[in-house]
Enzyme design. Structure first.
Site, short mmCIF file in Angstrom:
data_model
loop_
_atom_site.label_atom_id
_atom_site.label_comp_id
_atom_site.label_asym_id
_atom_site.label_seq_id
_atom_site.Cartn_x
_atom_site.Cartn_y
_atom_site.Cartn_z
N ASP A 33 -12.27 -3.45 -3.48
CA ASP A 33 -11.69 -2.55 -4.49
C ASP A 33 -11.02 -3.37 -5.59
O ASP A 33 -9.92 -3.90 -5.40
CB ASP A 33 -10.69 -1.61 -3.82
CG ASP A 33 -10.14 -0.56 -4.78
OD1 ASP A 33 -10.34 -0.69 -6.00
OD2 ASP A 33 -9.49 0.40 -4.30
N GLU A 48 -7.34 4.54 0.62
CA GLU A 48 -8.43 4.53 -0.37
C GLU A 48 -9.76 4.03 0.22
O GLU A 48 -10.81 4.63 -0.06
CB GLU A 48 -8.01 3.69 -1.58
CG GLU A 48 -6.95 4.40 -2.43
CD GLU A 48 -6.21 3.47 -3.38
OE1 GLU A 48 -6.60 2.30 -3.49
OE2 GLU A 48 -5.23 3.93 -4.00
N ASP A 97 -7.05 10.83 -6.56
CA ASP A 97 -6.94 9.36 -6.59
C ASP A 97 -5.86 9.03 -7.61
O ASP A 97 -6.09 9.12 -8.82
CB ASP A 97 -8.28 8.75 -6.98
CG ASP A 97 -8.23 7.23 -7.15
OD1 ASP A 97 -7.17 6.63 -6.84
OD2 ASP A 97 -9.23 6.64 -7.59
N LYS A 134 2.25 2.81 -10.41
CA LYS A 134 1.89 2.73 -8.99
C LYS A 134 2.40 1.43 -8.36
O LYS A 134 2.74 1.39 -7.18
CB LYS A 134 0.37 2.84 -8.83
CG LYS A 134 -0.13 2.85 -7.40
CD LYS A 134 -1.63 3.12 -7.40
CE LYS A 134 -2.25 3.02 -6.02
NZ LYS A 134 -3.69 3.32 -6.05
#
Length: 629
Positions: free
Chosen positions: A210, A186, A23, A86
């Protein structure tokens, strides 16, 4: 050399080694594997905890420090400490310009659509290189804990990541020495961690909420016959637990009657307050009051003293209510896009550390009218699911059907002889993917499209499949035409390549059989070579990209001087020419960082009067317009 067998269905090495799930997160990253008891397990190594902060610090020598140790430098050396990388993956400066003030490090604005670069010390880094540093740390921790080499991985990305962002993630893995078998969404990984989708007979509609440190997204998934389909996704890439922290910090500044402007100017003090706010937020998940002091020795704008950091649960919930309401609004939009009601959602899964807040859980449960899954640690659930996906790819789960995948990447040649991947290897077949390109010269009317198969960054190391010309592009300034190139790979392995110029509708297409003539040994060699030469390939790619951008900047700057000299002073013209010459000399030396440094200096020098010329042009255009009554 030892013989390594390759499964052409997955394009992966068939060795007795562990495939890990990773992850790669905005705030924290972690790595998991399937343990001998056949259960997914997060790797905890070096005594620093399960989570590896997604932070990279560069010292004066340019050496990288990653994770917990790097996090300490967020306060003491913020300019050379990179976080939230990211958010920058696969993005140009124009994509992130509005959020520049959220980063304490310098993002280079080269006034183009090319991918962003980050300056630390005298060196320039791409988000791919920075992500690779994080992945190297995860790889090293896994190898140390498992006492075995780790060369293969499944890496997760948000469901909304586009093709460019997914390819950037693959490239980062490759640079870190990992064979990336699959990029997994994800929400799909989180669902797998809860066992959803493992039963082929199961049909469910799932919402995955999320809320991480820096980003929020909600995805609505349909699971049927073990296949996950993303029905809709919504969210905000600049909304997360960091916003909760920021709200607490501003509350403390106000309640302590501090000068907000003075405190916020001081990055060191702000980082100290932010870390204290993060501590308070976590504490209030299990207690009703947080009461601490922050003592400091004095910073640039603030005298030595102490700040009372007091916060009760109700005040905290009031502070974050607006942000949580924004996430619920995104949930409504996602359901609307999927043409579903809350009653049609079978399961709700919580992901991300910020969902630990009881208030967040309450609001999600109230909206979906059902208790969400939160039994698994929300920080770990995605990595655990990635490990399950890795186990499936390793062929250890006979009850799950794997769809056929393409064994080698397919792409086209771009400027400088680089391979730009359109369909990555291990993509499910049939599949379709595309990307948009433009011209590099004024008045360009033809575009040569060369199609390649392989894993190397330079096309000369890959296998050429076909070549054709898109003719009849209307003559326009460089960068104005928009050419969509689409790859459609059908179940029989036939690749159709389409090129369409969107402004004129000019179109050309060709059919290719990519797998023709490739033996198992050839595929094996191409895969091994791509990993063996990953570092040198990436170095070459980045030098070529820097040269291409530098040459384009020289061309643009010279054209600017030719067209607008009358608006510039003698000194401005003279110094611009000096900067152009410096950049040309750097191009001859062929050193990436030197080219980027001189390009940045040219951009910085010309920006003020380039903006002035633009203002004059806009003003002249406005005066030439008449307004009818």
């Amino acid at each position: 050399m030892a013989k390594i067998s390759i499964n052409l269905a997955t394009g992966s090495f068939q060795q007795e080694e562990i495939i890990v799930g990773i992850d790669l997160g905005t705030t924290n990253s972690l790595v998991a594997f399937i343990n001998p008891d056949k259960n997914p397990q997060v790797i905890n190594d070096t005594g620093k905890g399960l989570l590896v902060p997604s932070v990279v610090h560069f010292n004066a020598q340019g050496d990288a420090l990653v994770g917990n140790d790097a996090k300490e430098f967020l306060i003491t050396d913020p300019a050379n400490t990179i976080f939230s990388v990211k958010r920058l993956l696969g993005r140009s400066y124009k994509d992130v310009a509005a959020h520049q003030d959220t980063f304490s490090y310098k993002i280079i604005d080269d006034e183009s659509d090319s991918l962003v670069k980050i300056k630390a010390g005298d060196k320039f880094y791409t988000p791919i290189e920075l992500s690779a540093e994080i992945l190297k740390e995860l790889k090293a921790r896994a190898e140390h804990a498992l006492k075995t080499p780790v060369n293969r991985a499944v890496i997760t990305v948000p469901a909304y990541f586009n093709d460019s962002q997914r390819q950037a993630t693959r490239d980062a893995g490759k640079l870190a020495g990992l064979d990336v078998l699959r990029i997994v969404n994800e929400p799909t990984a989180a669902s797998l961690a809860y066992g959803l989708g493992l039963d082929p007979a199961q049909q469910k509609t799932i919402a995955v909420y999320d809320l991480g440190g820096g980003t929020f997204d909600v995805s609505v998934l349909s699971i049927q016959n073990g296949i996950f389909e993303v029905l809709s996704t919504n969210g905000n890439t600049f909304l997360g637990g960091d916003d909760f922290d920021r709200a607490i910090v501003y509350y403390w500044i106000e309640s302590n009657k501090l000068d907000k402007e003075a405190v916020t100017k001081d990055s060191g003090l702000m980082q100290s307050l932010r870390l204290k706010a993060e501590e308070a937020k976590k504490a209030l998940s299990t207690q009703s009051l947080y009461n601490e002091k922050l003592r400091f020795d004095g910073f640039e704008e603030v005298k030595p003293g102490e700040i009372w950091c007091t916060l009760d649960k109700q005040t905290f919930e009031n502070l974050i209510a607006g942000k949580v309401a924004e996430t619920i609004a995104s949930c409504k939009l996602a359901l609307s896009d999927a043409k579903l009601t809350t009653a049609e959602i079978d399961e709700v899964v919580l992901v991300g550390g910020s969902t630990r807040s009881p208030y967040v859980k309450q609001q999600v449960a109230a909206f979906f009218q059902r208790e969400p899954h939160d039994q698994i640690n929300p920080d770990e659930v995605v990595a655990l699911g990635a490990a399950i996906q890795a186990d499936i790819l390793a062929g250890n789960r006979s009850d799950i059907l794997l769809l056929d995948v393409t064994p080698l990447s397919l792409g086209i040649e771009t400027m400088g002889g680089l391979m730009d991947v359109i369909i990555p290897r291990n993509a499910k077949v049939p599949t379709k993917a595309g990307r948009q390109y433009t011209t590099s010269l004024d008045g360009q009317v033809n575009m040569k499209i060369s199609v390649y198969q392989g894993e190397r960054d330079l096309v000369r190391e890959n296998r050429k499949l076909a070549e054709f010309d898109l003719k009849g592009i209307p003559p326009m300034p460089a960068g104005l035409p928009k050419v969509d190139i689409n790859f459609i790979l059908n179940a029989d392995g036939i690749l159709t390549v389409q090129a369409i110029e969107l402004r004129s509708g000019v179109k050309q297409e060709i059919d290719i059989t990519p797998s023709y003539g490739l033996t198992d040994d050839t595929v094996e060699k191409m895969l091994i070579d791509s990993i063996t030469h990953a570092k040198s390939d990436v170095d070459q790619r980045m030098l070529i990209e820097a040269r291409s951008e530098g040459e384009q900047l020289v061309y643009t700057a010279q054209r600017f001087l030719d067209k607008h000299a009358s608006y510039l002073s003698t000194d401005e013209i003279k110094n611009t020419k000096i900067h152009i010459e410096n950049l040309q000399q750097a191009l001859e030396k062929a050193e990436k960082d030197e080219i980027l440094k001189k390009a940045d200096e040219l951009n910085e020098f010309t920006r003020p009067f380039a903006e002035r010329v633009m203002d004059v042009a806009v003003s002249a255009a406005m005066k030439g317009k008449s307004i009818d009554n």
